[in-house]
Design a protein around this motif. Structure first.
Motif, PDB file in Angstrom:
ATOM      1  N   VAL A  68       0.841  -1.209   0.000  1.00 15.57           N
ATOM      2  CA  VAL A  68       0.000   0.000   0.000  1.00 15.57           C
ATOM      3  C   VAL A  68       0.871   1.253   0.000  1.00 15.57           C
ATOM      4  N   THR A  69       1.930   1.237   0.801  1.00 19.34           N
ATOM      5  CA  THR A  69       2.796   2.431   0.855  1.00 19.34           C
ATOM      6  C   THR A  69       3.452   2.679  -0.506  1.00 19.34           C
ATOM      7  N   GLY A  70       3.867   1.616  -1.152  1.00 20.65           N
ATOM      8  CA  GLY A  70       4.500   1.752  -2.461  1.00 20.65           C
ATOM      9  C   GLY A  70       3.533   2.209  -3.527  1.00 20.65           C
ATOM     10  N   LEU A  71       2.326   1.653  -3.506  1.00 19.16           N
ATOM     11  CA  LEU A  71       1.322   2.026  -4.506  1.00 19.16           C
ATOM     12  C   LEU A  71       0.958   3.499  -4.376  1.00 19.16           C
ATOM     13  N   ASN A  72       0.841   3.953  -3.143  1.00 18.76           N
ATOM     14  CA  ASN A  72       0.543   5.370  -2.894  1.00 18.76           C
ATOM     15  C   ASN A  72       1.596   6.254  -3.547  1.00 18.76           C
ATOM     16  N   ARG A  73       2.851   5.885  -3.345  1.00 14.29           N
ATOM     17  CA  ARG A  73       3.958   6.714  -3.810  1.00 14.29           C
ATOM     18  C   ARG A  73       4.064   6.699  -5.341  1.00 14.29           C
ATOM     19  N   ALA A  74       3.820   5.516  -5.921  1.00 15.84           N
ATOM     20  CA  ALA A  74       3.992   5.379  -7.371  1.00 15.84           C
ATOM     21  C   ALA A  74       3.054   6.311  -8.130  1.00 15.84           C
ATOM     22  N   PHE A  75       1.839   6.499  -7.646  1.00 17.24           N
ATOM     23  CA  PHE A  75       0.916   7.381  -8.344  1.00 17.24           C
ATOM     24  C   PHE A  75       1.069   8.831  -7.927  1.00 17.24           C
ATOM     25  N   ALA A  76       1.483   9.042  -6.676  1.00 15.45           N
ATOM     26  CA  ALA A  76       1.671  10.425  -6.216  1.00 15.45           C
ATOM     27  C   ALA A  76       2.714  11.129  -7.083  1.00 15.45           C
ATOM     28  N   LEU A  77       3.752  10.387  -7.511  1.00  8.77           N
ATOM     29  CA  LEU A  77       4.793  10.979  -8.362  1.00  8.77           C
ATOM     30  C   LEU A  77       4.214  11.490  -9.675  1.00  8.77           C
ATOM     31  N   GLU A  78       3.229  10.782 -10.223  1.00  5.82           N
ATOM     32  CA  GLU A  78       2.617  11.203 -11.494  1.00  5.82           C
ATOM     33  C   GLU A  78       1.759  12.453 -11.307  1.00  5.82           C
ATOM     34  N   VAL A  79       1.195  12.600 -10.110  1.00  3.18           N
ATOM     35  CA  VAL A  79       0.282  13.719  -9.895  1.00  3.18           C
ATOM     36  C   VAL A  79       1.029  14.979  -9.480  1.00  3.18           C
ATOM     37  N   GLU A  80       2.136  14.810  -8.726  1.00  5.25           N
ATOM     38  CA  GLU A  80       2.860  15.979  -8.224  1.00  5.25           C
ATOM     39  C   GLU A  80       3.316  16.898  -9.358  1.00  5.25           C
ATOM     40  N   ASN A  81       3.776  16.329 -10.451  1.00  5.24           N
ATOM     41  CA  ASN A  81       4.236  17.159 -11.578  1.00  5.24           C
ATOM     42  C   ASN A  81       3.238  17.154 -12.735  1.00  5.24           C
ATOM     43  N   SER A  82       2.017  16.711 -12.457  1.00  3.03           N
ATOM     44  CA  SER A  82       0.947  16.657 -13.483  1.00  3.03           C
ATOM     45  C   SER A  82       1.335  15.803 -14.688  1.00  3.03           C
ATOM     46  N   THR A  83       2.264  14.874 -14.506  1.00  2.79           N
ATOM     47  CA  THR A  83       2.681  14.061 -15.647  1.00  2.79           C
ATOM     48  C   THR A  83       1.603  13.054 -16.060  1.00  2.79           C
ATOM     49  N   LEU A  84       0.688  12.769 -15.128  1.00  2.00           N
ATOM     50  CA  LEU A  84      -0.422  11.896 -15.504  1.00  2.00           C
ATOM     51  C   LEU A  84      -1.238  12.563 -16.617  1.00  2.00           C
ATOM     52  N   GLU A  85      -1.368  13.890 -16.532  1.00  2.00           N
ATOM     53  CA  GLU A  85      -2.101  14.617 -17.581  1.00  2.00           C
ATOM     54  C   GLU A  85      -1.326  14.577 -18.895  1.00  2.00           C
ATOM     55  N   GLY A 100       0.303   0.067 -18.224  1.00  2.00           N
ATOM     56  CA  GLY A 100       1.698   0.473 -18.051  1.00  2.00           C
ATOM     57  C   GLY A 100       2.019   0.764 -16.597  1.00  2.00           C
ATOM     58  N   LYS A 101       1.120   1.481 -15.924  1.00  2.00           N
ATOM     59  CA  LYS A 101       1.345   1.779 -14.504  1.00  2.00           C
ATOM     60  C   LYS A 101       1.282   0.495 -13.674  1.00  2.00           C
ATOM     61  N   ALA A 102       0.355  -0.398 -14.030  1.00  2.00           N
ATOM     62  CA  ALA A 102       0.252  -1.673 -13.296  1.00  2.00           C
ATOM     63  C   ALA A 102       1.530  -2.496 -13.492  1.00  2.00           C
ATOM     64  N   LEU A 103       2.099  -2.447 -14.698  1.00  2.00           N
ATOM     65  CA  LEU A 103       3.365  -3.161 -14.949  1.00  2.00           C
ATOM     66  C   LEU A 103       4.468  -2.605 -14.051  1.00  2.00           C
ATOM     67  N   GLY A 104       4.538  -1.270 -13.965  1.00  2.00           N
ATOM     68  CA  GLY A 104       5.537  -0.653 -13.091  1.00  2.00           C
ATOM     69  C   GLY A 104       5.364  -1.107 -11.643  1.00  2.00           C
TER      70      GLY A 104
END
Lengths: 224, 249
Positions: A68-85, A100-104
Motif C-alpha cells: 500500500v505504501t509503495g502504490l501510494n507513492r507510485a501514483f503520487a509521483l505522477e500527480v505531483e508534476n501533473s505528468t499523468l495529464e 503500463g502503470k500496473a506493470l511498473g
C-alpha cells in the motif's frame, strides 16, 4: 497489439528508470515488509510448528500492507508534476496507461519480494525456494498491482489518500490474500501442486477479472 | 472520424461544464476556422483554461458537443489527441529524467519514428539544445516551459493548444514563441491560446474571443480593428452578457 505492448512497456520502463534513480518505492515496500517480519519473529515463539502455522500469514500480510505504501507513492509521483495529464494527452487508449502503470507497480512489488522472501525463509526457518512459491508470488503480485493501480489512481487526488488507499485496497484483495496464504501454507507443509490447485485457480480468476475490469474503469476515473 | 475536409478546427455547441456547484461554462458556442491563431481572453474564472482542457480531452463536458476537425472528441479521443499538441499551465515533465529522456518517452507515447532527428529539430526550434542532457529538475520554469513546448510540437500537430504560454518566459523566448506561432499559421495550422497580456495577444491573433461568465462574450475576426472594444470588455468585469452580445460578431 505490438504497438500497444510497446506503449505499456515504455510506461513500465519509465517507472523503473525513475525508481532506479529515486529508490523510493522498492525501499519503502521492502523495508516495511521486513519490519513486519522482524516484529513477528520477536512476538511469536517461532518453533517449527508455529513458523509453518503463522509464517505464511505474516509474510503476505506484511507484503500487502507494505505494498500500500509503495502504490501510494507510485501514483503520487505522477500527480505531483501533473505528468499523468501529459500521459492523458497522448493519442493512446487510456487503458494502456493503466496497464503500463500496473506493470511498473508489478515490477516494484516483485523486486521488493526478491528481498523479502529470502529473509522470510531465514527468519522463519522455512524452505520457500520452490517453483510453487514462484507461482504464488507472481499471481499475488499481479493481483496486488491490478487492484492497487486502480485504487491508487482513484485515491490520489483525495486529500487523505494515505488513509483512503488501504481502506479501498485491503478489503478487495482479501480473497487473493487468502489464496496466497493457503497456497504458501500448503507449500511449507510439503503438500503437492494438486493440494493448492483450488487456491491458485482462485488467484488466477481474481487476477483476470480485476485486470479486465480495472482497465475499463480506469479511463473513467482519470477525467474531470 | 477525424475529417480534414471540414473548414472548422474547433466547433463547440451548447457546452456546459460545472465543477460541483460552480458553473464554469454554460451554453458556450464557438467555431474556430482552420489556419488561424485564436486568442482566448477573459478574467480569472471566465472559463478559458477549462475550455482548453476540454479541447485537449482532459476534461469532459457535462452536456453539449465539441468537435475538432469534424471529429467528436467524446468518441474519438486518441484520433483527436494525435492532431493536437498542448502546453497547459504546468510543464508536465518528469523531474528526474533529462530533457532528452522526457522527449524520447513522449515520442514513444506518440508512436513517432526517427525520434533522434525529431528531438534534435524541436530542441533547436525552442532553444533548449544546450541543456538537452540536463535533468528537468535543474531547469528554470521558463526552460521547463520550453521543453513542454518541444514535446507539444514534436508530432507536428494540426492544432496547438497553449495556456498562457508566455508565463515564465523571458522576452527572447516570447519572441521565439511568436516566430513558431507565425510559422504554424503560415503552414495552415491552427493555434488556440489563452493569455492575460492583451496587447501582445492582439498583435499576434487572427481572432480574439473574450469569455465572460462561461460564455463567448465577444468574438472578433479582426482583433486589430476591435482593439479598443476588446480591451474595454476584457478589463471591465462589470459588463453584462447582454451588453456584450450587442457588440459586432
Amino acid at each position: 497489439m505490438k504497438g500497444s505492448l510497446a506503449i505499456i512497456w515504455a510506461i513500465g520502463r519509465k517507472d523503473l528508470l525513475l525508481e532506479i534513480r529515486n529508490k523510493e518505492v522498492v525501499v519503502s515496500v521492502a523495508g516495511f515488509a521486513l519490519l513486519v517480519l522482524v516484529i513477528f519473529t520477536f512476538a511469536i515463539d517461532l518453533n517449527q510448528g508455529n513458523a509453518k502455522l503463522v509464517g505464511p500469514g505474516v509474510l503476505w500480510a506484511g507484503i500487502a500492507f507494505a505494498g500500500v505504501t509503495g502504490l501510494n507513492r507510485a501514483f503520487a509521483l505522477e500527480v505531483e508534476n501533473s505528468t499523468l495529464e501529459a500521459l492523458m494527452l497522448a493519442p493512446i487508449s487510456r487503458d494502456l496507461i493503466y496497464l503500463g502503470k500496473a506493470l511498473g507497480n508489478f515490477l516494484f512489488i516483485a523486486v521488493a519480494q526478491i528481498i523479502v522472501i529470502p529473509l522470510f525463509a531465514v527468519l522463519f526457518n522455512l524452505i520457500v525456494f520452490r517453483w510453487e512459491m514462484l507461482a504464488i508470488a507472481l499471481l499475488t503480485t499481479l493481483g496486488f498491482s491490478a487492484v492497487g493501480t486502480l485504487f491508487a489512481a482513484m485515491s490520489v487526488r483525495v486529500r487523505a489518500r494515505e488513509v483512503m488507499l488501504p481502506l479501498l485496497f485491503l478489503p478487495v484483495v482479501t480473497p487473493l490474500l487468502m489464496a496466497a496464504v493457503e497456497s504458501t501454507s500448503h507449500m511449507v507443509n510439503g503438500r503437492s501442486w494438486s493440494d493448492m490447485a483450488q487456491w491458485l485457480q482462485l488467484a488466477v480468476a481474481f487476477d483476470v477479472a480485476f485486470i479486465v475490469v480495472s482497465a475499463f474503469i480506469f479511463q473513467h476515473i482519470l477525467e474531470d | 472520424m477525424v475529417s480534414q475536409a471540414t473548414q472548422l478546427a474547433v466547433k463547440a455547441e451548447v457546452v456546459v461544464k460545472n465543477f460541483g456547484a460552480t458553473s464554469v461554462l454554460h451554453d458556450l458556442n464557438l467555431e474556430l476556422p482552420i489556419g488561424e491563431i485564436t486568442v482566448l481572453m477573459g478574467t480569472n474564472g471566465a472559463g478559458k483554461s477549462t475550455l482548453l482542457r476540454i479541447l485537449a480531452t482532459l476534461t469532459q463536458v457535462d452536456s453539449g458537443t465539441v468537435s475538432i476537425f469534424g471529429a467528436d472528441i467524446a468518441t474519438n479521443g486518441p484520433a483527436v489527441r494525435a492532431l493536437t499538441g498542448s502546453v497547459l499551465h504546468s510543464p508536465m515533465l518528469y523531474a528526474d529524467m533529462s530533457v532528452r529522456e522526457n522527449l524520447m518517452f513522449f515520442a514513444d507515447m506518440y508512436r513517432l519514428e526517427n525520434v533522434d532527428d525529431l528531438i534534435a529539430q524541436t530542441t533547436v526550434m525552442v532553444g533548449i539544445e544546450p541543456r538537452i542532457d540536463d535533468r528537468v529538475r535543474t531547469l528554470s520554469h521558463g526552460f521547463q516551459k520550453r521543453v513542454a513546448l518541444a514535446r507539444a510540437l514534436m508530432h507536428d500537430p494540426q492544432l496547438l493548444l497553449l495556456d498562457e504560454p508566455e508565463s515564465g518566459l523571458d522576452s527572447q523566448s516570447v519572441d521565439r514563441l511568436d516566430r513558431i506561432l507565425d510559422e504554424y499559421r503560415s503552414s495552415g495550422r491552427t493555434v488556440v491560446m489563452t493569455t492575460h497580456i492583451v496587447e501582445h495577444a492582439l498583435e499576434l491573433a487572427d481572432r480574439a474571443v473574450v469569455l465572460f461568465d462561461g460564455r463567448v462574450g465577444f468574438n472578433s475576426e479582426n482583433p486589430q480593428r476591435d482593439r479598443e472594444a476588446i480591451q474595454e470588455i476584457y478589463s471591465a468585469n462589470r459588463i453584462s452578457i447582454s451588453s456584450l452580445e450587442s457588440q459586432p460578431q
